[in-house]
Design a protein around this motif. Sequence first.
Motif, PDB file in Angstrom:
ATOM      1  N   VAL A   1       0.821  -1.207   0.000  1.00 44.86           N
ATOM      2  CA  VAL A   1       0.000   0.000   0.000  1.00 44.86           C
ATOM      3  C   VAL A   1       0.858   1.261   0.000  1.00 44.86           C
ATOM      4  O   VAL A   1       0.663   2.175  -0.806  1.00 44.86           O
ATOM      5  CB  VAL A   1      -0.949  -0.007   1.208  1.00 44.86           C
ATOM      6  CG1 VAL A   1      -1.667   1.336   1.350  1.00 44.86           C
ATOM      7  CG2 VAL A   1      -1.969  -1.122   1.066  1.00 44.86           C
ATOM      8  N   ARG A   2       1.853   1.332   0.892  1.00 42.28           N
ATOM      9  CA  ARG A   2       2.638   2.553   1.025  1.00 42.28           C
ATOM     10  C   ARG A   2       3.662   2.716  -0.091  1.00 42.28           C
ATOM     11  O   ARG A   2       3.982   3.830  -0.483  1.00 42.28           O
ATOM     12  CB  ARG A   2       3.288   2.582   2.410  1.00 42.28           C
ATOM     13  CG  ARG A   2       2.250   2.769   3.504  1.00 42.28           C
ATOM     14  CD  ARG A   2       2.679   2.264   4.846  1.00 42.28           C
ATOM     15  NE  ARG A   2       1.512   2.162   5.721  1.00 42.28           N
ATOM     16  CZ  ARG A   2       0.701   1.104   5.757  1.00 42.28           C
ATOM     17  NH1 ARG A   2       0.930   0.059   4.990  1.00 42.28           N
ATOM     18  NH2 ARG A   2      -0.349   1.108   6.547  1.00 42.28           N
ATOM     19  N   LEU A   3       4.149   1.611  -0.614  1.00 42.81           N
ATOM     20  CA  LEU A   3       5.043   1.697  -1.767  1.00 42.81           C
ATOM     21  C   LEU A   3       4.290   2.213  -2.981  1.00 42.81           C
ATOM     22  O   LEU A   3       4.806   3.019  -3.758  1.00 42.81           O
ATOM     23  CB  LEU A   3       5.667   0.332  -2.057  1.00 42.81           C
ATOM     24  CG  LEU A   3       6.687   0.273  -3.190  1.00 42.81           C
ATOM     25  CD1 LEU A   3       7.821   1.267  -2.970  1.00 42.81           C
ATOM     26  CD2 LEU A   3       7.245  -1.140  -3.333  1.00 42.81           C
ATOM     27  N   ALA A   4       3.034   1.780  -3.141  1.00 43.33           N
ATOM     28  CA  ALA A   4       2.212   2.278  -4.244  1.00 43.33           C
ATOM     29  C   ALA A   4       1.949   3.772  -4.094  1.00 43.33           C
ATOM     30  O   ALA A   4       1.989   4.524  -5.068  1.00 43.33           O
ATOM     31  CB  ALA A   4       0.890   1.511  -4.300  1.00 43.33           C
ATOM     32  N   ALA A   5       1.705   4.218  -2.861  1.00 38.12           N
ATOM     33  CA  ALA A   5       1.461   5.646  -2.633  1.00 38.12           C
ATOM     34  C   ALA A   5       2.720   6.467  -2.909  1.00 38.12           C
ATOM     35  O   ALA A   5       2.651   7.565  -3.464  1.00 38.12           O
ATOM     36  CB  ALA A   5       0.986   5.861  -1.197  1.00 38.12           C
ATOM     37  N   ALA A   6       3.885   5.936  -2.530  1.00 32.86           N
ATOM     38  CA  ALA A   6       5.138   6.631  -2.804  1.00 32.86           C
ATOM     39  C   ALA A   6       5.383   6.724  -4.305  1.00 32.86           C
ATOM     40  O   ALA A   6       5.828   7.766  -4.819  1.00 32.86           O
ATOM     41  CB  ALA A   6       6.300   5.916  -2.119  1.00 32.86           C
TER      42      ALA A   6
END
Length: 285
Positions: free
Chosen positions: A217-222
């Motif tokens: 999730v957070r890698l996609a947001a980054a």
Amino acid sequence: MAVSGRDAFRSELTSIAHRDGRVVCLEAWSLYRDHPFEAAHPDRFFSLPAGGPVLAQMVKGLVAAGFRPFVVVGPGGTAPGRAVGNRWLWRACVEAGATVVLPPEGSGEGSVEVRQKTCVPLCAPCGEEETRAVVRQVARSRRPYCLVLGDGPGPSWPYRPNGTGDEVPLVAQESGVLARTGARLVSVGEAGTRLALAARATAPGLGHAHLVYLDEVRLAAAAAELASWPGPSVVTAAAWMLEEVLRALRARTPGHAVSGVLAPSREGQADVAGVLAAVAAFKGP
């Protein structure tokens, strides 16, 4: 002298435990020396080098009693011959509500499952200040985390918090503002950041974005945040991180060229020439 990620974690967690009596440290590793948490809070420190199911049961009991357990797994796993970061062990601890700390050399085995657990952030902080900030963020959170921390001196990364708070940003910038033209470096983990910093020392004009979160999730947001910046990217990371970051960036930065350079895990082997060659390849003949 540079402080290792593990030492920064131990020091910061010990300080937090002075203020929060719920924090408990469990070390599934028999090679620790002069642990500050044990010295300061002996009643909340447990060394279980062969923990296995016993460790997982302890975590369940501690969480049920209202404690905040932090479980540290070291090189060699929890028994002779067992892979570092045994999947069953860390999964059971995380699912019970503990934050688990893994070494870089063993994180690849379990990282796929961590990335698929959308409620469990997977962090690979770099440098003392960023590591301490991540530990404080974990302590404030009500959710378990998985942290990847090394035992050797980390590179001196110029960490800056997000805004006025102490939250670790999805995308950190070395020099304040990324260059809006030309190629940029995207570093992950201690090895990747060390390589990116060495490359920028040779070519200061390169932009440098630094990522801490590696869960899905957070890698996609980054990656989505990086998509707002034009220009190609060269990712520098250790083997177990590199492919996942490349996949995320390529999927979410359409129209942006993305390549990767494998970062050696040992200090002094930085392949700066490889990074500069990757940057030059975007410029064409």
